[in-house]
Design a protein around this motif. Structure first.
Motif, short mmCIF file in Angstrom:
data_model
loop_
_atom_site.label_atom_id
_atom_site.label_comp_id
_atom_site.label_asym_id
_atom_site.label_seq_id
_atom_site.Cartn_x
_atom_site.Cartn_y
_atom_site.Cartn_z
N SER A 209 0.84 -1.20 0.00
CA SER A 209 0.00 0.00 0.00
C SER A 209 0.87 1.25 0.00
O SER A 209 1.96 1.25 0.57
N ASP A 210 0.37 2.30 -0.62
CA ASP A 210 1.01 3.61 -0.52
C ASP A 210 0.41 4.33 0.68
O ASP A 210 -0.77 4.14 1.01
N VAL A 211 1.21 5.19 1.34
CA VAL A 211 0.73 5.92 2.50
C VAL A 211 1.25 7.35 2.46
O VAL A 211 2.40 7.59 2.09
N ALA A 212 0.39 8.27 2.84
CA ALA A 212 0.78 9.66 3.04
C ALA A 212 0.41 10.01 4.49
O ALA A 212 -0.71 9.75 4.92
N PHE A 213 1.36 10.56 5.23
CA PHE A 213 1.13 10.94 6.62
C PHE A 213 0.99 12.46 6.66
O PHE A 213 1.88 13.20 6.24
N LEU A 214 -0.15 12.92 7.19
CA LEU A 214 -0.43 14.35 7.29
C LEU A 214 -0.62 14.74 8.74
O LEU A 214 -1.14 13.95 9.54
N GLN A 215 -0.23 15.96 9.07
CA GLN A 215 -0.51 16.54 10.39
C GLN A 215 -1.12 17.91 10.19
O GLN A 215 -0.80 18.61 9.22
N ARG A 216 -1.99 18.27 11.13
CA ARG A 216 -2.59 19.61 11.08
C ARG A 216 -1.82 20.52 12.01
O ARG A 216 -1.65 20.25 13.19
N GLY A 217 -1.35 21.60 11.44
CA GLY A 217 -0.64 22.62 12.21
C GLY A 217 -1.39 23.93 12.17
O GLY A 217 -2.57 23.97 11.79
N GLU A 218 -0.73 24.99 12.54
CA GLU A 218 -1.37 26.31 12.58
C GLU A 218 -1.89 26.76 11.22
O GLU A 218 -2.90 27.46 11.13
N SER A 219 -1.21 26.38 10.16
CA SER A 219 -1.62 26.81 8.82
C SER A 219 -2.44 25.75 8.08
O SER A 219 -2.68 25.87 6.89
#
Length: 132
Positions: free
Chosen positions: A90-100
């Motif tokens: 599987s392909d994976v993208a890891f995202l995080q939510r920051g101030e912007s």
């Protein structure tokens, strides 16, 4: 093996991958660990393999989210399978939510080996690679 059996295996494999992703992103360490076989292994680039429930629990506790995060897993392909073991990529993208807002932190790939134990699919090994 028949096409219906392949579809059932693929469904079970994808269910484990999805449950792992959602539990990890929610910080539910025990739920993540429960998805591994007792001798399950997690391999990450540049680190020694993490083996067994106790070591996995400690690792995932240390990675508990401190801000909103998402592992987006896609393009899962079942490479080999029997009624009791399967390998998927599987392909994976890891995202995080920051101030912007949301930002991609890492792009990678999972190679998962799963085993069915007592009728339930579990991760026996997850090897993760990161894309440059």
């Amino acid at each position: 093996m028949s096409e219906p059996m392949e579809a059932l295996v693929a469904l079970g494999v994808r269910a484990v991958i999805g449950a792992h992703t959602q539990a990890q992103d929610a910080g539910r360490t025990d739920d993540v660990v429960a998805l591994y076989t007792p001798d399950g292994v997690l391999e990450l680039p540049g680190a020694a393999p993490i083996e067994g429930h106790d070591a996995l629990r400690e690792a995932f506790k240390g990675w508990a989210p401190t801000k909103p995060q998402l592992h987006l897993v896609a393009n899962t392909v079942l490479n080999s399978w029997t009624e009791d073991e399967a390998t998927a990529v599987s392909d994976v993208a890891f995202l995080q939510r920051g101030e912007s807002g949301w930002a991609v932190q890492v792009i990678g790939r999972y190679v998962d080996t799963m085993r069915r134990q007592d009728g339930t699919w579990r991760l026996a090994r997850r090897s993760t690679t990161y894309q440059p």
